[in-house]
Design a protein around this motif. Structure first.
Motif, PDB file in Angstrom:
ATOM      1  N   PHE A  70       0.844  -1.197   0.000  1.00 34.41           N
ATOM      2  CA  PHE A  70       0.000   0.000   0.000  1.00 34.41           C
ATOM      3  C   PHE A  70       0.882   1.252   0.000  1.00 34.41           C
ATOM      4  O   PHE A  70       0.613   2.208  -0.731  1.00 34.41           O
ATOM      5  CB  PHE A  70      -0.891  -0.037   1.247  1.00 34.41           C
ATOM      6  CG  PHE A  70      -2.007   0.951   1.259  1.00 34.41           C
ATOM      7  CD1 PHE A  70      -3.236   0.665   0.678  1.00 34.41           C
ATOM      8  CD2 PHE A  70      -1.864   2.167   1.905  1.00 34.41           C
ATOM      9  CE1 PHE A  70      -4.280   1.580   0.706  1.00 34.41           C
ATOM     10  CE2 PHE A  70      -2.894   3.088   1.941  1.00 34.41           C
ATOM     11  CZ  PHE A  70      -4.112   2.791   1.345  1.00 34.41           C
ATOM     12  N   ALA A  71       1.972   1.230   0.778  1.00 32.72           N
ATOM     13  CA  ALA A  71       2.893   2.377   0.837  1.00 32.72           C
ATOM     14  C   ALA A  71       3.575   2.610  -0.507  1.00 32.72           C
ATOM     15  O   ALA A  71       3.760   3.764  -0.924  1.00 32.72           O
ATOM     16  CB  ALA A  71       3.932   2.172   1.932  1.00 32.72           C
ATOM     17  N   ALA A  72       3.939   1.547  -1.207  1.00 29.87           N
ATOM     18  CA  ALA A  72       4.559   1.693  -2.533  1.00 29.87           C
ATOM     19  C   ALA A  72       3.580   2.328  -3.514  1.00 29.87           C
ATOM     20  O   ALA A  72       3.948   3.220  -4.289  1.00 29.87           O
ATOM     21  CB  ALA A  72       5.023   0.328  -3.047  1.00 29.87           C
ATOM     22  N   ALA A  73       2.326   1.904  -3.458  1.00 28.37           N
ATOM     23  CA  ALA A  73       1.307   2.474  -4.340  1.00 28.37           C
ATOM     24  C   ALA A  73       1.042   3.932  -3.979  1.00 28.37           C
ATOM     25  O   ALA A  73       0.921   4.797  -4.860  1.00 28.37           O
ATOM     26  CB  ALA A  73       0.021   1.661  -4.252  1.00 28.37           C
ATOM     27  N   GLN A  74       0.971   4.206  -2.695  1.00 29.03           N
ATOM     28  CA  GLN A  74       0.708   5.570  -2.231  1.00 29.03           C
ATOM     29  C   GLN A  74       1.854   6.511  -2.617  1.00 29.03           C
ATOM     30  O   GLN A  74       1.629   7.644  -3.049  1.00 29.03           O
ATOM     31  CB  GLN A  74       0.506   5.565  -0.721  1.00 29.03           C
ATOM     32  CG  GLN A  74      -0.096   6.817  -0.179  1.00 29.03           C
ATOM     33  CD  GLN A  74      -0.516   6.624   1.278  1.00 29.03           C
ATOM     34  OE1 GLN A  74       0.080   5.846   2.012  1.00 29.03           O
ATOM     35  NE2 GLN A  74      -1.551   7.329   1.674  1.00 29.03           N
ATOM     36  N   LYS A  75       3.081   6.028  -2.499  1.00 33.22           N
ATOM     37  CA  LYS A  75       4.251   6.832  -2.890  1.00 33.22           C
ATOM     38  C   LYS A  75       4.173   7.184  -4.372  1.00 33.22           C
ATOM     39  O   LYS A  75       4.443   8.313  -4.767  1.00 33.22           O
ATOM     40  CB  LYS A  75       5.533   6.069  -2.579  1.00 33.22           C
ATOM     41  CG  LYS A  75       6.783   6.820  -2.940  1.00 33.22           C
ATOM     42  CD  LYS A  75       8.025   6.011  -2.610  1.00 33.22           C
ATOM     43  CE  LYS A  75       9.254   6.785  -3.041  1.00 33.22           C
ATOM     44  NZ  LYS A  75      10.425   5.932  -3.142  1.00 33.22           N
ATOM     45  N   SER A  76       3.783   6.218  -5.182  1.00 31.81           N
ATOM     46  CA  SER A  76       3.641   6.468  -6.613  1.00 31.81           C
ATOM     47  C   SER A  76       2.581   7.534  -6.878  1.00 31.81           C
ATOM     48  O   SER A  76       2.781   8.413  -7.726  1.00 31.81           O
ATOM     49  CB  SER A  76       3.284   5.172  -7.339  1.00 31.81           C
ATOM     50  OG  SER A  76       3.029   5.432  -8.695  1.00 31.81           O
ATOM     51  N   LEU A  77       1.466   7.455  -6.176  1.00 31.64           N
ATOM     52  CA  LEU A  77       0.426   8.484  -6.343  1.00 31.64           C
ATOM     53  C   LEU A  77       0.968   9.868  -6.021  1.00 31.64           C
ATOM     54  O   LEU A  77       0.689  10.839  -6.723  1.00 31.64           O
ATOM     55  CB  LEU A  77      -0.777   8.186  -5.445  1.00 31.64           C
ATOM     56  CG  LEU A  77      -1.753   7.129  -5.921  1.00 31.64           C
ATOM     57  CD1 LEU A  77      -2.794   6.852  -4.849  1.00 31.64           C
ATOM     58  CD2 LEU A  77      -2.423   7.541  -7.223  1.00 31.64           C
ATOM     59  N   SER A  92       0.262   3.820 -10.045  1.00 30.20           N
ATOM     60  CA  SER A  92       0.194   3.381  -8.654  1.00 30.20           C
ATOM     61  C   SER A  92       0.038   1.862  -8.559  1.00 30.20           C
ATOM     62  O   SER A  92       0.716   1.194  -7.763  1.00 30.20           O
ATOM     63  CB  SER A  92      -0.974   4.080  -7.961  1.00 30.20           C
ATOM     64  OG  SER A  92      -1.119   3.625  -6.652  1.00 30.20           O
ATOM     65  N   ILE A  93      -0.820   1.316  -9.372  1.00 32.30           N
ATOM     66  CA  ILE A  93      -1.037  -0.138  -9.375  1.00 32.30           C
ATOM     67  C   ILE A  93       0.215  -0.852  -9.864  1.00 32.30           C
ATOM     68  O   ILE A  93       0.627  -1.876  -9.302  1.00 32.30           O
ATOM     69  CB  ILE A  93      -2.274  -0.492 -10.212  1.00 32.30           C
ATOM     70  CG1 ILE A  93      -3.529   0.031  -9.489  1.00 32.30           C
ATOM     71  CG2 ILE A  93      -2.365  -1.997 -10.461  1.00 32.30           C
ATOM     72  CD1 ILE A  93      -4.778   0.016 -10.323  1.00 32.30           C
ATOM     73  N   LEU A  94       0.869  -0.307 -10.872  1.00 29.35           N
ATOM     74  CA  LEU A  94       2.119  -0.896 -11.354  1.00 29.35           C
ATOM     75  C   LEU A  94       3.209  -0.835 -10.286  1.00 29.35           C
ATOM     76  O   LEU A  94       3.993  -1.777 -10.147  1.00 29.35           O
ATOM     77  CB  LEU A  94       2.591  -0.195 -12.628  1.00 29.35           C
ATOM     78  CG  LEU A  94       1.850  -0.568 -13.894  1.00 29.35           C
ATOM     79  CD1 LEU A  94       2.287   0.316 -15.057  1.00 29.35           C
ATOM     80  CD2 LEU A  94       2.069  -2.033 -14.231  1.00 29.35           C
ATOM     81  N   ALA A  95       3.261   0.239  -9.535  1.00 26.31           N
ATOM     82  CA  ALA A  95       4.253   0.357  -8.453  1.00 26.31           C
ATOM     83  C   ALA A  95       4.026  -0.729  -7.404  1.00 26.31           C
ATOM     84  O   ALA A  95       4.978  -1.342  -6.916  1.00 26.31           O
ATOM     85  CB  ALA A  95       4.184   1.741  -7.817  1.00 26.31           C
ATOM     86  N   ALA A  96       2.768  -0.987  -7.079  1.00 32.82           N
ATOM     87  CA  ALA A  96       2.450  -2.042  -6.116  1.00 32.82           C
ATOM     88  C   ALA A  96       2.850  -3.407  -6.680  1.00 32.82           C
ATOM     89  O   ALA A  96       3.446  -4.228  -5.964  1.00 32.82           O
ATOM     90  CB  ALA A  96       0.964  -2.017  -5.775  1.00 32.82           C
ATOM     91  N   CYS A  97       2.558  -3.639  -7.946  1.00 36.98           N
ATOM     92  CA  CYS A  97       2.919  -4.912  -8.579  1.00 36.98           C
ATOM     93  C   CYS A  97       4.434  -5.091  -8.638  1.00 36.98           C
ATOM     94  O   CYS A  97       4.944  -6.188  -8.377  1.00 36.98           O
ATOM     95  CB  CYS A  97       2.323  -5.007  -9.979  1.00 36.98           C
ATOM     96  SG  CYS A  97       0.526  -5.163  -9.978  1.00 36.98           S
ATOM     97  N   ARG A  98       5.148  -4.030  -8.959  1.00 31.76           N
ATOM     98  CA  ARG A  98       6.612  -4.104  -8.977  1.00 31.76           C
ATOM     99  C   ARG A  98       7.154  -4.433  -7.587  1.00 31.76           C
ATOM    100  O   ARG A  98       8.072  -5.234  -7.443  1.00 31.76           O
ATOM    101  CB  ARG A  98       7.211  -2.791  -9.480  1.00 31.76           C
ATOM    102  CG  ARG A  98       7.159  -2.633 -10.965  1.00 31.76           C
ATOM    103  CD  ARG A  98       7.957  -1.401 -11.425  1.00 31.76           C
ATOM    104  NE  ARG A  98       7.519  -1.029 -12.733  1.00 31.76           N
ATOM    105  CZ  ARG A  98       6.690  -0.027 -13.023  1.00 31.76           C
ATOM    106  NH1 ARG A  98       6.229   0.754 -12.077  1.00 31.76           N
ATOM    107  NH2 ARG A  98       6.323   0.221 -14.260  1.00 31.76           N
ATOM    108  N   TRP A  99       6.582  -3.795  -6.571  1.00 33.70           N
ATOM    109  CA  TRP A  99       7.018  -4.060  -5.208  1.00 33.70           C
ATOM    110  C   TRP A  99       6.764  -5.522  -4.848  1.00 33.70           C
ATOM    111  O   TRP A  99       7.638  -6.195  -4.282  1.00 33.70           O
ATOM    112  CB  TRP A  99       6.301  -3.125  -4.208  1.00 33.70           C
ATOM    113  CG  TRP A  99       6.754  -3.372  -2.820  1.00 33.70           C
ATOM    114  CD1 TRP A  99       7.807  -2.779  -2.195  1.00 33.70           C
ATOM    115  CD2 TRP A  99       6.194  -4.315  -1.891  1.00 33.70           C
ATOM    116  NE1 TRP A  99       7.944  -3.305  -0.929  1.00 33.70           N
ATOM    117  CE2 TRP A  99       6.969  -4.246  -0.723  1.00 33.70           C
ATOM    118  CE3 TRP A  99       5.137  -5.203  -1.944  1.00 33.70           C
ATOM    119  CZ2 TRP A  99       6.704  -5.039   0.395  1.00 33.70           C
ATOM    120  CZ3 TRP A  99       4.875  -6.003  -0.833  1.00 33.70           C
ATOM    121  CH2 TRP A  99       5.650  -5.903   0.321  1.00 33.70           C
ATOM    122  N   LEU A 100       5.587  -6.035  -5.162  1.00 38.41           N
ATOM    123  CA  LEU A 100       5.266  -7.439  -4.884  1.00 38.41           C
ATOM    124  C   LEU A 100       6.235  -8.379  -5.594  1.00 38.41           C
ATOM    125  O   LEU A 100       6.656  -9.390  -5.026  1.00 38.41           O
ATOM    126  CB  LEU A 100       3.832  -7.756  -5.313  1.00 38.41           C
ATOM    127  CG  LEU A 100       2.729  -7.189  -4.432  1.00 38.41           C
ATOM    128  CD1 LEU A 100       1.386  -7.286  -5.132  1.00 38.41           C
ATOM    129  CD2 LEU A 100       2.699  -7.896  -3.087  1.00 38.41           C
TER     130      LEU A 100
END
Length: 145
Positions: A70-77, A92-100
């Motif tokens: 969630f923090a990775a997605a929020q940072k991207s936003l 934002s969704i891509l940032a979360a996927c990359r983090w995962l």
């Protein structure tokens, strides 16, 4: 053996870190409490001072994964405010996927999250667990989308 507050916090963090490592490498089902306690240097009996069950330990892992994702997605936003709303949401969704992917946390989610959620007490799920759509909606609303 009684631990200090600092030791308690360190041991709890060590258990979560080791459970996460095991969840990603061998899976929750193949991980034993004995394996976890040996890795962090405590007795099996001491384990239950920190978590009532192996499932609740792995639920703490799942909560940490969620928080970090969630923090990775929020940072991207926050970093992409100049983008159009749809592009910002996609980033934002891509940032979360990359983090995962980078952390390999998706391995644990894919292999064990559903099994884990079926083994948790209902009161734990009710108090702490929300579906992915709720979290994504909250994230996008927080980002002004």
């Amino acid at each position: 053996m009684a631990f200090t507050d600092e030791q308690n916090e360190q041991i709890r963090n060590d258990l979560i870190r080791e459970a996460r490592r095991c969840g990603i490498t061998i899976g929750m089902r193949k991980t034993s409490v004995e394996q976890l306690t040996e890795a962090v240097g405590i007795s099996k009996g001491s384990f239950y001072k920190f978590f009532d069950s192996k499932e609740l330990l792995f639920f703490a892992v799942l909560e940490d994964i969620h928080t970090e994702c969630f923090a990775a997605a929020q940072k991207s936003l926050q970093e992409n405010t100049a983008l159009l709303p749809a592009d910002r949401a996609a980033a934002s969704i891509l940032a979360a996927c990359r983090w995962l992917s980078k952390t390999k946390a998706f391995v644990f989610i894919e292999n064990d999250a559903d099994f884990l959620l079926h083994r948790l007490p209902e009161e734990v799920k009710t108090a702490h667990y929300h579906d992915g759509e709720t979290h994504i909606r909250t994230l996008l609303e927080m980002g002004g989308l």
